[in-house]
Motif scaffolding. Sequence first.
Motif, PDB file in Angstrom:
ATOM      1  N   TYR A 351      20.234  73.269 110.561  1.00 15.80           N
ATOM      2  CA  TYR A 351      19.489  72.053 111.026  1.00 15.80           C
ATOM      3  C   TYR A 351      18.945  71.196 110.367  1.00 15.80           C
ATOM      4  N   GLN A 353      17.935  67.576 108.656  1.00 13.95           N
ATOM      5  CA  GLN A 353      17.871  66.211 109.114  1.00 13.95           C
ATOM      6  C   GLN A 353      18.450  65.191 108.200  1.00 13.95           C
ATOM      7  N   LYS A 366      18.553  66.567 103.290  1.00 12.12           N
ATOM      8  CA  LYS A 366      18.734  66.970 104.539  1.00 12.12           C
ATOM      9  C   LYS A 366      17.526  68.015 105.017  1.00 12.12           C
TER      10      LYS A 366
END
Length: 452
Positions: A351, A353, A366
């Motif tokens: 997940y 980003q 991230k």
Amino acid sequence: MAVRAVMGDRPDDRAFRGEAVAVPPRPTRGGCRLDPTVRAAKDGAGNGRSSAPTTKARPIPSWSKGTPMPALAFRTFDQCADEPPKQWAIKGVIALDEDSSWFGPPGALKSALLTDIAVHLASGRDWRGQPTKQPLGCVYFALERAALTRRRLAAYAVRDGLRDLPIAVTDEIVDLIDISCVDTVVETVKAAEALFGHSIGLLTFDTYAKGVAAGGGDEDKAQHANIVAANLKLVHERLAHPVHIATIGHSGKDQGRGERGSSAKLGHVDLAVQISGDNVRTATVVKGNDQADGVLTSFGVQEIAIGSDDDGEPLVVGILSSEVVTALSSTRRTARQNLALNALDRIILEYGQEPPPGSDIPPWAKPVSITHWRDELIRCGVLDHEAKNPRSAFKRLKDGLTAAREIVERDGLVWPVQLGAMTHAPPLPAARESIGSLLPPLPPSPVPRPPP
């Protein structure tokens, strides 16, 4: 002979009646505040010794001529409940209306570190994971190596494409022992603000030792350290708005004993940061009035070419690298912390980003939401979903890793300072490589996985 009204002078009952009593001037130890005639007589004595640093004789205040002494301003117990919170310029690093000391051995990049802080504060950019709360200008009092400071600022302009930052560098000597330095510093700040049209929030004195020595002082003497502290406090009081005053100092031959000089300076500052290390430097908070001690940041050097010298060779200057650098901590993590970090690595793979545009989050980080990480910790059994207060347990775990500089949390996002699973991340420490065997088999999840 100065004349003043004396009340309660035991040797003479005239004091009770408020009659004037002649009182000779009292020169203080070290020569400060001596009557000019006494100073002239002492200087003309021809004893061959250098005179101690002096301040200008102060006039006798009006209240000493028979008028009542004015009371000091104060706040009551109930009024203290309305005291505003600490005003941060850079959260956890630079607080307004406070003083700090940054010290280390020669070559520890102390000046480079404070220059980096000034650039980020003036440009309004977050500093190494710490949010900049408001953009503020800086006046850098470069009492030594001013040309190097200017070249470093030029390197930031080249590397980061920055222009028109409200940063002023002065290479004139400031005698921090002399009371006149207060006017000098205050007027310099006002002139910089008038030029930039921008508030100044950071004053850096590089180095403290030079400012003390300029007045014939000795940084080992508590008397001189306290005179400087009093003068810097007057600077705070004379300015129309709060600022942070940072001084750069040196550690002694034994770095374990802290900053060189009188401990009176450590007693004065609100924050003391020691810089150490060779290839990777580490800035460690060794005193914080209301913040935890420990590692503030670790950093490396990036060489930037800012032009050519007279021979046509590249002119290279070293400034702080913008990349996250981690010096492995000697503090051993708990098994639960290892599991939490491993779970964070795992969920970032699913997940993670892209960092928001214009942020200081490293591109390899991230980040993921705090909620995703907490749910993953519950799913894999690191946190007990049926516990009475699972949120409290998660907060303790998160705060402990944040204080140990293992993770960074900002705006609801979290990422590890060092992430071994990512392609461009620094190498994984051995402690993190070996925790896979500690992970329990994944049970059926009591909390559904969040959508991608």
